[in-house]
Design an enzyme around this catalytic site. Structure first.
Site, mmCIF file in Angstrom:
data_model
loop_
_atom_site.group_PDB
_atom_site.id
_atom_site.type_symbol
_atom_site.label_atom_id
_atom_site.label_comp_id
_atom_site.label_asym_id
_atom_site.label_seq_id
_atom_site.Cartn_x
_atom_site.Cartn_y
_atom_site.Cartn_z
ATOM 1 N N PRO B 589 65.425 -82.921 37.484
ATOM 2 C CA PRO B 589 66.214 -84.148 37.668
ATOM 3 C C PRO B 589 66.867 -84.226 39.045
ATOM 4 O O PRO B 589 67.053 -85.313 39.575
ATOM 5 C CB PRO B 589 67.283 -84.049 36.573
ATOM 6 C CG PRO B 589 66.780 -83.064 35.601
ATOM 7 C CD PRO B 589 65.881 -82.127 36.334
ATOM 8 N N GLN B 595 64.193 -88.202 45.081
ATOM 9 C CA GLN B 595 62.999 -88.958 45.450
ATOM 10 C C GLN B 595 63.119 -90.433 45.078
ATOM 11 O O GLN B 595 62.733 -91.309 45.841
ATOM 12 C CB GLN B 595 61.761 -88.361 44.776
ATOM 13 C CG GLN B 595 61.288 -87.102 45.467
ATOM 14 C CD GLN B 595 59.826 -86.820 45.165
ATOM 15 O OE1 GLN B 595 59.520 -86.183 44.186
ATOM 16 N NE2 GLN B 595 58.936 -87.312 45.976
ATOM 17 N N LYS B 658 54.008 -87.753 35.562
ATOM 18 C CA LYS B 658 53.372 -88.740 36.430
ATOM 19 C C LYS B 658 53.972 -88.549 37.827
ATOM 20 O O LYS B 658 54.948 -87.829 37.988
ATOM 21 C CB LYS B 658 53.650 -90.146 35.916
ATOM 22 C CG LYS B 658 53.095 -90.402 34.503
ATOM 23 C CD LYS B 658 53.463 -91.789 34.022
ATOM 24 C CE LYS B 658 52.797 -92.089 32.671
ATOM 25 N NZ LYS B 658 53.160 -93.434 32.170
ATOM 26 N N GLU B 662 56.474 -92.156 45.094
ATOM 27 C CA GLU B 662 56.358 -93.456 45.742
ATOM 28 C C GLU B 662 56.876 -94.639 44.938
ATOM 29 O O GLU B 662 57.167 -95.690 45.500
ATOM 30 C CB GLU B 662 54.887 -93.681 46.151
ATOM 31 C CG GLU B 662 54.518 -92.827 47.354
ATOM 32 C CD GLU B 662 53.036 -92.550 47.471
ATOM 33 O OE1 GLU B 662 52.398 -93.201 48.301
ATOM 34 O OE2 GLU B 662 52.512 -91.678 46.757
#
Lengths: 334, 699
Positions: B589, B595, B658, B662
């Protein structure tokens, strides 16, 4: 980068002599602008004379309610001075609107107003630029003009002066103290910078070898009610698209007894808006008055076409920014 | 369907293993590699946008004391492969764009190299150049495929007929700006050519993949793989721009080979980042949406026009997300390119999805406004139960859950849809939202080694950590795959000494490398059981791009934005960004949040600031430094929140993960534009949203 000699003279007189004696010599203050230009090849001096420790780092009372600010005082120190914050808030705000903390710690009161006008083509030695290479042409005209002038430009140069502090000092009728090869003199701040005309290579009226030793802030009671409103493309760390330094003296009924207005981001110099001041005097301070003042000042404005629509937006933006600044001074919403 | 690993180390917010080294400054980046008496390079660049070099005078440069070599097309070694025209530098006198490298100076100091570069005189036979992108050009063409291999055009049903039958239509053109990646660490390398023993090149390079980097260098210079070692433990940001080698890598390798036995260093200047390191093409997006009164989409068409360079094609897949995002009775997507005299575009922060979720997500907002429908509800109403493009079932799709949770957390309920009616202290206030999506991708090749060493498990894989967290999350995956304590696992990455690993791109790194590590762990336990002996070693590999080809695999998200626009000046501030994402299991996390919020901040930057001002007269980006090319700074960023839902996906991989690298940037800019519209009533369709575009619409 082209190699150069570096000198660290022991006093102002020697520094002046050294620069005056070498046609291709420059003074080094905080270096926030010159060092960039050295790296880019925009400045190619043979001799760099470091004056950082030679001029005063003191801010002293002049006895008449004014201040004398030594040229080596940093932008950060000046911004933090209690007297400045109380009596000339426009100056503190302008200083803090410029650059970032690290740069303000380096930048000096003597050097900051002398930073070169800003233009992406001036900074790129692979392009034509009359300021950098006289006679080579102006790449900015018809190019990337977003940050360029709408007032006082010439066919030789349309660059703008980037200093926020200088806009405030222009509004405040500051006085520059210098020492040069021909002795000491004082220059009203509004006369320090020059329009490009036929010789854009010179940004100021200073002679070669003339060193700023101090900046004097004369007493100006109305400056207690003053503000600096800077509009830029991001919230911090960007040059002004348009900025307004303003001070007003209001009568009890809200009528403007006197006003000081200077604009940034619009010309080769910090732009004293005397026409706007004239319109403001004697009127009540409303949005309509502000617009009328801006319109008077911009009567001769010439927007520059260019990439991404050019800079015509600056004409309404000046009026809107002046409106916003004057609202702040009258305690209306910001 | 795969059996998911039991998460014990995965899911924990462990601190970054490389964090202390970075904070203390002991993490060594490519340019800082300690080598004995290095020499320094400075590239020479073309100053014309198209033409031919007729003469190069290096006399003055070479006369300087300390200049070691001036390499130009006249004396450069001939490359073994010139198939990639971007990388085939110094092979001919032809100039294809301004700023193209035409030489490299090597000297004892970087200052001297730069001074000598200034002294090289180049004369050109300059030819007319053409670098103006427009949708009206007569020479637009359809590429064979769009990045990385998608169909150029797709058609389903009769778009025109469905559009004609639609009660409400939105037909608008949207545009995203040319933008340049500017990682804090510029493209930089240290290279050493050891001539002994047939020659070996050691390349310390800032790259998103040491193995792909090595492969490219070997191909260019005609070297066997074992004669090149690429090392890259740390990367100061890549964002796609270090996903493929650029010309700087060729220059530094050439310089090293010109000076055998002497290490050479090359770091691009910030200005050079605007010509040599790739960029995102500007995109022009013609969007048509038609819907019934109840909001059901009948027609959806996106026709994209973009640019590429004349010498090398890169076709950004901008139309791709519109193929699968929402239901539509008929659908069309197309891509057309103009090949111009411009630098070579490349990967940039979610290529395809990021620009491709701008036009459509703003159009959805316009449609919602035209329908008088809540934009969240409009999206829910067009939720497809299968992938509209392929007809495949989703491995998991929780967009609706993200929309609902985001709306709840943001306080969307009761939103007054009227634009331009909220004013607080001189600022016009509005809110907006958009959806996010990113495909879940795995690369087809990666191998990991697990070895038992001194009572610990050592995992080796030639992966890269771009600052995203691979140093930290790969041990978490390995620990669970081995059923070991994460503190007993050491992972080694960033060196071609370790087994082959795919590029860190397409948000596929953790998925791909993690899958290889899981396989290696299984092999290891299968061979050695739970009581291995010192030196026991096993390998595992990934050799196909997906574990499951029956499902459509995507991550989804929803982004909510509050925007404030100054009523006088048009300045835009974004005090709140809130995203909710459904990205499978979250391995860590702490690094994940970093990110997500990093991606969202980049989206804010795309929305408000980033714009490479292209000067077509000379063929270069006019504002090519970070003073003039604005990225979002701290003062622009207010409250940024990233949340995720607990998503279980048994189809994607053994970790149930996953990609998350991006998706954070996807949709953000549309949400900002939609919030600015709600605040002001001004719809800005061309990014970035600068005040000059808003002022004409303000009272």
């Amino acid at each position: 980068m082209k190699p150069f000699a570096y000198a660290r003279p022991s006093d102002v007189a020697e520094a002046v002599r050294e620069v005056a004696a070498e046609p291709n010599a420059v003074f080094l203050g905080g270096g926030t602008n010159l060092v960039d230009h050295l790296k880019l090849g925009v400045a190619r001096p043979d001799l760099v004379v470091d004056v950082r420790t030679l001029t005063s780092r003191e801010i002293t009372d002049t006895g008449d309610g004014g201040l004398l600010v030594g040229a080596a005082v940093s932008n950060s120190e000046l911004a933090a001075d209690r007297r400045v914050r109380e009596r000339w808030p426009v100056l503190t705000q302008a200083l803090l609107a410029g650059a970032n903390g690290q740069l303000r710690n380096l930048a000096t009161v003597g050097g900051n107003p002398l930073q070169r006008t800003r233009c992406v083509y001036f900074q790129d030695v692979t392009t034509a630029c009359n300021k950098r290479a006289p006679g080579s042409g102006c790449s900015a005209i018809g190019g990337y003009t977003r940050y360029h002038a709408i007032l006082g430009a010439s066919e030789q140069c349309i660059a703008t002066h980037p200093s926020d502090m200088a806009v405030a000092l222009t509004a405040l009728d500051a006085v520059v103290h210098t020492e040069g090869p021909r002795g000491a003199r004082t220059i009203p701040f509004g006369e320090l910078h020059r329009l490009p005309g036929d010789d854009p290579s010179r940004d100021t009226v200073l002679e070669h070898g003339e060193l700023v030793t101090a900046v004097e802030l004369p007493p100006l009671e109305m400056a207690r009610r003053s503000t600096y409103r800077k509009v830029r493309d991001r919230a911090s760390y960007a040059f002004a698209l348009v900025s307004v330094a303003a001070a007003v003296d209001l009568a009890d009924d809200g009528t403007v007894r006197d006003a000081r207005v200077a604009l940034g981001g619009v010309a080769h110099t910090p732009w004293r808006a005397t026409r706007a001041e004239e319109v403001l005097r004697g009127r009540r301070l409303t949005d309509d008055t502000a617009r009328a003042a801006a319109e008077a000042e911009l009567a001769d404005a010439v927007p520059q076409p260019g990439i991404d629509g050019g800079n015509a937006f600056k004409v309404p933006l000046v009026a809107r920014t002046l409106t916003a600044a004057l609202r702040i001074l009258t305690g209306r919403e910001g | 369907m795969t059996e998911l690993l039991e998460p014990r180390a995965m899911g924990r917010d462990l601190v970054r293993r490389d964090g202390v080294r970075k904070v203390r400054g002991t993490a060594t980046y490519a340019f800082e590699t300690p080598v004995e008496s290095p020499a320094f390079c400075h590239p020479l660049q073309a100053t014309v946008a198209r033409g031919r070099i007729t003469a190069v005078d290096t006399t003055a440069a070479e006369a300087l004391d300390g200049v070691l070599a001036v390499v130009t097309h006249e004396n450069a070694e001939r490359l073994a492969s010139t198939d990639d025209a971007e990388l085939a530098v110094l092979q001919s006198p032809e100039v294809a764009f301004r700023g193209q490298p035409i030489g490299v100076v090597v000297a004892e100091t970087s200052e001297l190299a730069r001074q000598a570069a200034d002294l090289v005189r180049v004369t050109y036979d300059e030819q007319p150049h053409d670098s103006v992108l427009s949708a009206d050009r007569g020479d637009l063409y359809a590429p064979e495929k769009v990045n990385p291999g998608y169909d150029t055009d797709t058609v389903q049903g009769d778009v025109d007929a469905e559009l004609a039958a639609s009660a409400v239509r939105v037909e608008q053109t949207y545009a995203t700006a040319m933008v340049h990646n500017n990682p804090l660490e510029p493209h930089a390398s240290t290279a050493l050519w050891d001539a002994a023993d047939g020659g070996k090149l050691t390349l310390w390079d800032s790259t998103q993949g040491v193995h792909p980097d090595r492969k490219a260098v070997c191909s260019l210079f005609g070297l066997d793989l074992e004669r090149v070692q690429v090392v890259c433990p740390y990367v100061g940001g890549g964002f796609g721009s270090k996903g493929t080698p650029h010309a700087n890598v060729v220059l530094v390798a050439m310089a090293a080979r010109a000076l055998p036995g002497r290490a050479v260093k090359l770091a691009l200047t910030r200005q050079q980042m605007f010509t040599m390191a790739g960029y995102r093409t500007p995109t022009i997006q013609r969007m048509q949406l038609g819907a019934d009164r109840d909001g059901r989409i009948r027609a959806l068409a996106l026709d994209v026009v973009e640019q590429t360079s004349r010498i090398k094609e890169f076709a950004e897949q901008t139309g791709v997300p519109a193929r699968m995002m929402y239901t539509a009775a008929a659908r069309r997507t197309t891509h057309r390119l103009a090949a111009l005299d411009v630098p070579v575009p490349s990967w940039f922060r979610a290529p395809g999805e990021c620009p491709g979720m701008f036009g459509p997500e703003v159009a959805m907002d316009e449609l919602a406004h035209a329908l008088g429908m809540d934009p969240v509800e409009l999206r829910i109403r067009n939720e497809p139960d299968r992938d509209p493009e392929t007809g495949q079932p989703w491995s998991s799709r929780h967009l609706v859950e993200c929309l609902r949770e985001g709306a709840e957390r943001f306080g969307w309920a009761g939103r007054d849809p009227r634009p331009g009616v909220r004013r607080e202290d001189g600022w016009l206030v509005g809110t907006g939202m958009a959806s996010s999506v990113y495909p879940t991708m795995r690369q087809a090749q990666s191998t990991a080694t697990v070895r038992f060493e001194d009572g610990r498990y050592v995992v080796e894989i030639g992966a890269a950590d771009l600052g995203t967290g691979a140093w930290t999350v790969l041990p978490q995956i390995a620990a669970d795959a081995l059923d070991a304590d994460v503190d007993d696992v050491e992972v080694r990455i960033g060196d071609t000494r370790y087994p082959i690993a795919s590029v860190a791109g397409g948000s596929s790194g953790t998925n791909t490398w993690g899958s290889a590590i899981v396989e290696a762990a299984r092999q290891f336990r299968g061979k050695f059981g739970r009581r291995p002996e010192d030196g026991d070693e096993a390998q595992g590999s990934v050799d196909q791009a997906a574990t499951d080809d029956e499902h459509a695999t995507y991550a989804f998200g929803a982004q909510f934005v509050e925007a404030r626009v100054h009523a006088d000046t048009g300045e835009v501030r974004v005090p709140r960004l809130l995203g909710v994402f459904a990205c499978g299991r979250i391995v860590n996390p702490r690094t994940a949040r970093s990110q997500f919020i990093g991606g969202m901040t980049m989206g804010l930057s795309m929305a408000l600031h980033e714009n490479s001002a292209w000067d077509a007269r000379i063929g270069q980006v006019a504002n090519h430094d970070l003073a003039e090319y604005h990225v979002t700074v701290n003062a622009d960023v207010g409250d940024v929140q990233a949340h995720w839902i607990d998503e279980h996906d048994p189809y994607v991989n053994a970790m149930g993960i996953k990609g998350i690298g991006e998706i954070g940037i996807v949709g953000t800019a549309a949400a900002v534009v939609n919030a600015v519209f709600h605040a002001t009533g001004v719809r800005v369709r061309h990014l970035p949203v600068t005040l000059d575009k808003i002022l004409p619409g303000l009272p």
